[in-house]
Design a protein around this motif. Structure first.
Motif, short mmCIF file in Angstrom:
data_model
loop_
_atom_site.label_atom_id
_atom_site.label_comp_id
_atom_site.label_asym_id
_atom_site.label_seq_id
_atom_site.Cartn_x
_atom_site.Cartn_y
_atom_site.Cartn_z
N SER A 213 14.80 20.52 -2.99
CA SER A 213 16.09 19.84 -3.03
C SER A 213 16.18 18.73 -2.00
CB SER A 213 17.21 20.86 -2.77
OG SER A 213 17.17 21.29 -1.41
N PRO A 214 17.15 17.82 -2.15
CA PRO A 214 17.37 16.81 -1.11
C PRO A 214 17.66 17.43 0.25
CG PRO A 214 18.53 16.20 -3.12
CD PRO A 214 18.01 17.59 -3.33
N VAL A 215 18.34 18.56 0.25
CA VAL A 215 18.64 19.25 1.51
C VAL A 215 17.35 19.72 2.19
CG1 VAL A 215 19.76 21.25 2.56
CG2 VAL A 215 20.94 19.96 0.77
N GLU A 216 16.45 20.31 1.38
CA GLU A 216 15.17 20.77 1.93
C GLU A 216 14.37 19.60 2.49
OE1 GLU A 216 13.60 24.60 -0.46
OE2 GLU A 216 14.09 22.89 -1.75
N GLY A 217 14.33 18.49 1.73
CA GLY A 217 13.61 17.32 2.20
C GLY A 217 14.20 16.76 3.48
N TYR A 218 15.52 16.75 3.56
CA TYR A 218 16.22 16.24 4.73
C TYR A 218 15.97 17.12 5.94
CZ TYR A 218 20.21 14.75 7.62
OH TYR A 218 21.00 14.29 8.64
N ASP A 219 16.11 18.44 5.75
CA ASP A 219 15.96 19.37 6.87
C ASP A 219 14.54 19.38 7.43
OD1 ASP A 219 18.59 20.08 6.76
OD2 ASP A 219 18.29 21.95 5.65
N LYS A 220 13.56 19.16 6.55
CA LYS A 220 12.17 19.15 7.01
C LYS A 220 11.73 17.75 7.44
CE LYS A 220 8.02 21.74 5.79
NZ LYS A 220 7.30 22.50 4.73
N ASN A 221 12.59 16.77 7.18
CA ASN A 221 12.34 15.39 7.62
C ASN A 221 11.04 14.83 7.05
OD1 ASN A 221 13.31 13.16 9.01
ND2 ASN A 221 12.07 13.58 10.82
N ILE A 222 10.82 15.07 5.76
CA ILE A 222 9.56 14.65 5.15
C ILE A 222 9.62 13.19 4.69
CG2 ILE A 222 9.13 17.00 4.30
CD1 ILE A 222 9.66 15.86 1.44
N THR A 223 8.45 12.61 4.53
CA THR A 223 8.30 11.32 3.86
C THR A 223 7.58 11.58 2.54
OG1 THR A 223 8.16 10.09 5.93
CG2 THR A 223 7.27 9.03 3.97
N TYR A 224 8.16 11.11 1.45
CA TYR A 224 7.57 11.33 0.12
C TYR A 224 7.28 9.97 -0.51
CZ TYR A 224 7.41 12.32 -4.90
OH TYR A 224 7.04 12.39 -6.22
N LYS A 225 6.02 9.76 -0.86
CA LYS A 225 5.62 8.51 -1.52
C LYS A 225 4.94 8.85 -2.83
CE LYS A 225 5.11 5.62 2.59
NZ LYS A 225 4.23 4.67 3.32
N SER A 226 5.34 8.14 -3.88
CA SER A 226 4.78 8.43 -5.21
C SER A 226 4.81 7.16 -6.04
CB SER A 226 5.60 9.53 -5.89
OG SER A 226 5.13 9.80 -7.18
N GLY A 227 4.02 7.17 -7.10
CA GLY A 227 4.08 6.04 -8.02
C GLY A 227 2.76 5.78 -8.70
N ARG A 228 2.84 5.07 -9.81
CA ARG A 228 1.64 4.68 -10.56
C ARG A 228 0.91 3.58 -9.78
NH1 ARG A 228 4.04 3.87 -14.82
NH2 ARG A 228 3.49 5.75 -15.97
N CYS A 229 -0.38 3.72 -9.70
CA CYS A 229 -1.18 2.76 -8.93
C CYS A 229 -1.26 1.40 -9.63
CB CYS A 229 -2.58 3.31 -8.72
SG CYS A 229 -3.69 2.17 -7.87
N SER A 230 -0.99 0.35 -8.88
CA SER A 230 -1.25 -1.01 -9.36
C SER A 230 -2.67 -1.36 -8.95
CB SER A 230 -0.25 -2.00 -8.76
OG SER A 230 -0.59 -3.31 -9.13
N ALA A 231 -3.63 -1.01 -9.81
CA ALA A 231 -5.03 -1.17 -9.44
C ALA A 231 -5.37 -2.62 -9.11
CB ALA A 231 -5.92 -0.65 -10.57
N ARG A 232 -4.79 -3.55 -9.86
CA ARG A 232 -5.09 -4.96 -9.62
C ARG A 232 -4.67 -5.39 -8.22
NH1 ARG A 232 -6.63 -8.66 -7.95
NH2 ARG A 232 -7.05 -10.74 -8.79
N MET A 233 -3.56 -4.86 -7.74
CA MET A 233 -3.09 -5.21 -6.41
C MET A 233 -4.07 -4.74 -5.33
SD MET A 233 0.38 -3.91 -4.48
CE MET A 233 -0.28 -2.26 -4.26
N LEU A 234 -4.71 -3.61 -5.56
CA LEU A 234 -5.59 -3.02 -4.56
C LEU A 234 -7.06 -3.42 -4.72
CD1 LEU A 234 -4.20 0.63 -4.40
CD2 LEU A 234 -3.96 -1.14 -2.65
N MET A 235 -7.40 -3.96 -5.90
CA MET A 235 -8.82 -4.16 -6.19
C MET A 235 -9.53 -5.10 -5.23
SD MET A 235 -9.33 -4.05 -10.31
CE MET A 235 -11.08 -4.44 -10.19
N ASP A 236 -8.87 -6.13 -4.76
CA ASP A 236 -9.53 -7.05 -3.83
C ASP A 236 -9.98 -6.29 -2.57
OD1 ASP A 236 -9.29 -9.33 -5.40
OD2 ASP A 236 -7.28 -9.73 -4.68
N LYS A 237 -9.10 -5.44 -2.04
CA LYS A 237 -9.45 -4.68 -0.84
C LYS A 237 -10.50 -3.62 -1.17
CE LYS A 237 -7.56 -2.51 3.25
NZ LYS A 237 -6.35 -2.33 4.08
N VAL A 238 -10.32 -2.92 -2.29
CA VAL A 238 -11.26 -1.87 -2.67
C VAL A 238 -12.65 -2.45 -2.90
CG1 VAL A 238 -11.82 -0.24 -4.52
CG2 VAL A 238 -9.51 -0.29 -3.57
N ILE A 239 -12.72 -3.55 -3.64
CA ILE A 239 -14.01 -4.18 -3.92
C ILE A 239 -14.65 -4.66 -2.61
CG2 ILE A 239 -15.10 -6.20 -4.95
CD1 ILE A 239 -14.60 -4.13 -7.02
#
Length: 297
Positions: A213-239
């Motif tokens: 829940s939002p309460v659980e996330g708030y109380d534990k003070n977590i950072t949550y990051k998610s999302g579909r990868c934009s491979a093209r954005m990262l490819m220059d660095k990855v390559i």
């Protein structure tokens, strides 16, 4: 010509029969030639020193694995000072040991970790993770099998808490996705995370709501990051990073190399995990005969 281009799936689209609405064809660039819109801005030149197979992976799951680690907040070793590297690195857990999970583990050698755990319900996958990473990781890797059911999850949470002095891991790298509510990999990520920790999730979710829940996330003070990868954005660095490596560590996950004419058989191998299948790469007939650079996966 326009109708043939669209209905012929030259953009990598799946076709649709007008009478029945039934879909046909395979999504993506699984053909000897593919029409690429705006190619001057979407394609990336492969430099010398980067293998075709690793460049192929960079267009999808290799960049996804890199994103998972980048979103964790753990820095690249190459971007830290010698003094910073003398300090304590992060303690993390990789949840899921499929192709993306294996690539996360292989990339992790370049990031400032002190210790990594990897969790999966399939023993053979955990054994493969140890085998593929044994020569590359400059820190300890510990594999843990995830047992079925609530009790199995609870015991595994207890083990990870004990392994981290009761604190929990700094980062949870979630690559499974799916649903499952209290049995989901996302819930497990939350349960094993220390207060103030980071969940980096690249697994494709299927549930409509969060398992915490939002309460659980708030109380534990977590950072949550998610999302579909934009491979093209990262490819220059990855390559660029790939071009600096002499070894071909990432291509290790490719277990089957088949001609395009056997694509359906390849999908069957992958779907049912037959013959130890982890990742299939299709080589065009032209590639097999002439040494061309046409690959797809």
């Amino acid at each position: 010509w326009y109708q043939r281009r669209v209905r012929g799936s030259l953009f990598g689209w799946v076709g649709k029969k007008e009478e029945s609405g039934e879909l046909f064809g395979l999504e993506g660039g699984q053909a000897e030639y593919v029409l690429v819109p705006f190619a001057d801005s979407t394609l990336v030149r492969i430099p010398s020193g980067v293998s075709l197979e690793e460049a192929l992976l960079a267009g999808d799951i290799l960049s996804t694995a890199f994103l998972c680690l980048s979103n964790s907040g753990v820095p690249l070793r190459s971007e830290t000072t010698n003094e910073q590297q003398k300090g304590d690195g992060a303690i993390g857990v990789v949840i899921g040991c499929g192709p993306v999970g294996l690539l996360v583990l292989l990339w992790a050698a370049d990031f400032l970790f002190e210790k990594l755990f990897v969790v999966d319900p399939v023993s053979e996958r955990l054994q493969l993770a140890e085998k593929l990473t044994s020569s590359y990781l400059p820190f300890e890797l510990k594999t843990l099998k995830m047992e079925d059911g609530v009790e199995g999850r609870r015991k595994l949470v207890e083990i990870l808490k004990k392994e981290t002095g009761g604190r929990g891991v700094d980062v949870a790298l979630e690559v499974v996705g799916g649903g499952g509510g209290d049995l989901s990999s996302l819930r497990f990520s939350y349960d094993v995370l220390r207060p103030g920790g980071v969940i980096s999730s690249v697994g494709v979710p299927t549930q409509a709501s969060f398992p915490f829940s939002p309460v659980e996330g708030y109380d534990k003070n977590i950072t949550y990051k998610s999302g579909r990868c934009s491979a093209r954005m990262l490819m220059d660095k990855v390559i660029h990073l790939l071009s600096k490596k002499e070894e071909r560590r990432f291509a290790q996950i490719i277990t089957h190399r088949l001609p395009l004419s056997e694509a359906l058989a390849g999908y069957n191998l992958f779907l049912h995990r037959l013959d130890g299948c982890v990742k299939v790469v299709f080589h065009s007939n032209h590639y097999l005969m002439k040494g061309s650079s046409s690959l797809s996966c």
